[in-house]
Enzyme design. Structure first.
Site, mmCIF file in Angstrom:
data_model
loop_
_atom_site.group_PDB
_atom_site.id
_atom_site.type_symbol
_atom_site.label_atom_id
_atom_site.label_comp_id
_atom_site.label_asym_id
_atom_site.label_seq_id
_atom_site.Cartn_x
_atom_site.Cartn_y
_atom_site.Cartn_z
ATOM 1 N N ASN A 47 0.573 9.546 5.670
ATOM 2 C CA ASN A 47 -0.658 9.599 4.858
ATOM 3 C C ASN A 47 -1.419 10.889 5.136
ATOM 4 O OD1 ASN A 47 -1.223 8.388 7.437
ATOM 5 N ND2 ASN A 47 -3.178 7.629 6.681
ATOM 6 N N ILE A 48 -1.909 11.468 4.051
ATOM 7 C CA ILE A 48 -2.650 12.726 4.123
ATOM 8 C C ILE A 48 -4.029 12.496 3.507
ATOM 9 C CG2 ILE A 48 -2.683 15.183 3.475
ATOM 10 C CD1 ILE A 48 -0.289 14.471 5.290
ATOM 11 N N GLU A 49 -5.052 12.526 4.362
ATOM 12 C CA GLU A 49 -6.415 12.243 3.888
ATOM 13 C C GLU A 49 -7.127 13.515 3.454
ATOM 14 O OE1 GLU A 49 -8.259 9.773 6.927
ATOM 15 O OE2 GLU A 49 -7.000 8.080 6.280
ATOM 16 N N CYS A 58 -1.285 7.964 0.196
ATOM 17 C CA CYS A 58 -0.600 7.099 1.166
ATOM 18 C C CYS A 58 0.774 7.661 1.545
ATOM 19 C CB CYS A 58 -0.370 5.715 0.584
ATOM 20 S SG CYS A 58 -1.851 4.740 0.332
ATOM 21 N N GLU A 60 3.609 6.100 1.736
ATOM 22 C CA GLU A 60 4.707 5.612 0.892
ATOM 23 C C GLU A 60 4.860 6.469 -0.357
ATOM 24 O OE1 GLU A 60 2.202 3.969 2.231
ATOM 25 O OE2 GLU A 60 2.635 1.848 2.510
ATOM 26 N N CYS A 95 -0.049 -0.770 0.088
ATOM 27 C CA CYS A 95 -1.192 -1.072 -0.791
ATOM 28 C C CYS A 95 -0.691 -1.334 -2.215
ATOM 29 C CB CYS A 95 -2.214 0.062 -0.760
ATOM 30 S SG CYS A 95 -1.797 1.455 -1.839
ATOM 31 N N CYS A 98 0.746 1.707 -4.208
ATOM 32 C CA CYS A 98 2.108 2.073 -3.770
ATOM 33 C C CYS A 98 3.132 1.063 -4.280
ATOM 34 C CB CYS A 98 2.164 2.193 -2.252
ATOM 35 S SG CYS A 98 1.268 3.649 -1.647
HETATM 36 N N1 THU Z 1 -2.532 3.981 3.838
HETATM 37 C C1 THU Z 1 -1.217 4.304 3.668
HETATM 38 O O1 THU Z 1 -0.801 5.450 3.896
HETATM 39 N N2 THU Z 1 -0.375 3.331 3.250
HETATM 40 C C2 THU Z 1 -0.728 2.035 3.031
HETATM 41 O O2 THU Z 1 0.095 1.247 2.594
HETATM 42 C C3 THU Z 1 -2.083 1.590 3.326
HETATM 43 C C4 THU Z 1 -3.077 2.675 3.536
HETATM 44 C C5 THU Z 1 -3.447 5.019 4.325
HETATM 45 C C6 THU Z 1 -4.421 5.556 3.316
HETATM 46 C C7 THU Z 1 -5.550 6.019 4.223
HETATM 47 O O3 THU Z 1 -5.250 7.331 4.684
HETATM 48 C C8 THU Z 1 -5.506 5.084 5.410
HETATM 49 O O4 THU Z 1 -4.223 4.488 5.381
HETATM 50 C C9 THU Z 1 -6.567 4.006 5.393
HETATM 51 O O5 THU Z 1 -6.610 3.356 4.175
#
Ligand code: THU
Length: 140
Positions: A47-49, A58, A60, A95, A98
């Site tokens: 995941n890259i915020e 996300c 995935e 989520c 995804c």
């Molecule tokens: N996140 C994912 O990368 N995959 C998921 O299935 C659930 C959430 C990440 C998004 C965000 O960077 C952090 O988790 C919190 O929501």
């Protein structure tokens, strides 16, 4: 351990590895994913915020879009590992967004492998029943 189990453990190892490359300074929640194509290749994602939160992607979807943009279209499984950074062995389910992306390219038998003490193997059909997909839009 049968062949699939061995493969799924290998895939989860790649997901845990990818989790280490997460950029998640805002949530402190790091996720890694490893996607297996039917041709046997593995594409990882983390995941890259972003400070503009909605630009976050996300793990995935990064794994999927990396593979798709390399021309891959057929997938058999994805392993996902994630949780609060201080919990290195925790698991997370994908989520809804995804799941919908998976549903564009995968049938109900696509395997979703989660960490839950050991490995839990679920299918997209179980995680996204009654889905909305291309069959609703394209009739043939
Ligand atoms: N996140 C994912 O990368 N995959 C998921 O299935 C659930 C959430 C990440 C998004 C965000 O960077 C952090 O988790 C919190 O929501």
């Amino acid at each position: 351990m049968n062949e699939n189990n061995k493969l799924y453990h290998e895939l989860m190892k790649a997901a845990i590895d990818a989790r280490g490359r997460s950029y998640s300074p805002y949530s402190g929640f790091s996720v890694g994913a490893a996607l297996l194509t039917k041709s046997g290749r593995i594409f990882t994602g983390a995941n890259i915020e972003n400070s503009g939160y909605t630009a976050t992607v996300c793990a995935e979807r990064i794994a999927f879009f990396r593979a798709l943009s390399e021309g891959e279209r057929e997938f058999s499984a994805i392993a996902i590992a994630g949780g609060a950074k201080e919990e290195p062995d925790s698991g997370v389910a994908p989520c809804g967004v995804c799941r919908q992306v998976m549903s564009e390219f995968c049938d109900g038998n696509f395997k979703i492998i989660l960490l839950d003490g050991g490995l839990t193997v679920l299918t997209l059909g179980e995680l996204l029943p009654m889905r909305f997909d291309r069959s609703n839009l394209i009739k043939k």
